[in-house]
Scaffold this active site. Structure first.
Site: not given
Length: 263
Positions: A132, A145
């Site tokens: 990501s 995350y």
């Protein structure tokens, strides 16, 4: 790396991006092995895709090891599964922290460790990791995350250097905000103003390109977001000041609440 005729292990197939990946890989002539936690969801999807299903919970290292044993003949690992892990770290239990770290970071590392030796012996193979842009730039309420995606980025780049000359490639694909499907789209939250999105098909195309061309890193996002992340990665203090601090953010609150059940 040729995708046609290759055996590909795809994790996270039951998510929106996973399905797009599976369709693209099938269209290129790959022999698919797909995995997910729930047989009731996984097996019908595998039947539609003409893929071999293997049920496994990536939060359990023993099941990850068993998955690798059942997929020892794969030519390509495509580690796509991940948990959103958004929200204030102080809201997480120790067990939830461990689960996020295991699914997002430890399981891709373990799968690579278990599957790479055969590829090295054969002199051919590819390890692809879907990360990501959160692996390049930090944002509020995403510390857990972001930690996993920063870790996956560092692991991927270092492993690529370790495997140089073996015939085994390593790629990292980092999407930004993905519309229509995937963990962000599922929240229904609005994209921050001026940022822009990409489609699941664009992400899948980038993954295939990374594998076929042995690309080190492919960032899949509009140019403005890629630039912002590049600047934030080099100058985190400046990025923090530019973003501002404090105050309620309804869009972030919506994302966190929508993803709470996935912890």
């Amino acid at each position: 790396m040729r995708i046609a005729g290759a055996t590909v292990l795809l994790t996270g197939v039951t998510g929106g991006i996973g399905r797009a990946l599976a369709l693209k890989l099938s269209g290129r002539g790959a022999r698919l092995v797909v995995t997910g936690r729930h047989a009731g969801t996984l097996e019908p999807l595998a039947a539609q895709l003409g893929a071999r299903p293997v049920v496994a919970d990536l939060a359990d290292p023993e099941q990850v090891t068993a998955l690798a044993e059942q997929c020892a003949d794969v030519d390509i690992l495509l580690a796509n599964a991940a948990l959103p892990a958004s929200g204030d770290l102080l809201d997480y239990t120790p067990a939830q922290i461990e689960r996020a770290l295991t699914v997002n970071l430890s399981s891709p590392i373990l799968l690579a460790r278990l599957l790479a030796p055969r590829m090295v012996s054969a002199g051919s193979g590819h390890l692809a990791f879907v990360g990501s842009l959160s692996g390049k730039a930090a944002t509020p309420y995403s510390s857990l995350y972001t930690a996993t995606k920063f870790g996956l980025r560092g692991f991927s780049h270092s492993l690529r250097q370790d495997l140089h000359g073996t015939g085994v490639g390593v790629s990292l694909i980092q999407p930004g905000f993905v519309r229509e499907a995937g963990m962000f789209a599922a929240t229904g939250a609005a994209v921050p103003s001026g940022v822009g999105t990409v489609s699941p098909d664009q992400v899948a195309d980038a993954v295939l390109r990374a594998i076929e061309e042995n690309r080190c890193e492919v960032n899949v996002a509009p140019a403005k977001l890629r630039l912002r992340c590049a600047v934030a990665g080099q100058f985190p203090g400046y990025a923090e000041r530019s973003a501002g601090r404090g105050g309620a953010n309804p869009a972030v609150d919506r994302i966190v609440e929508a993803q709470r059940a996935s912890r």
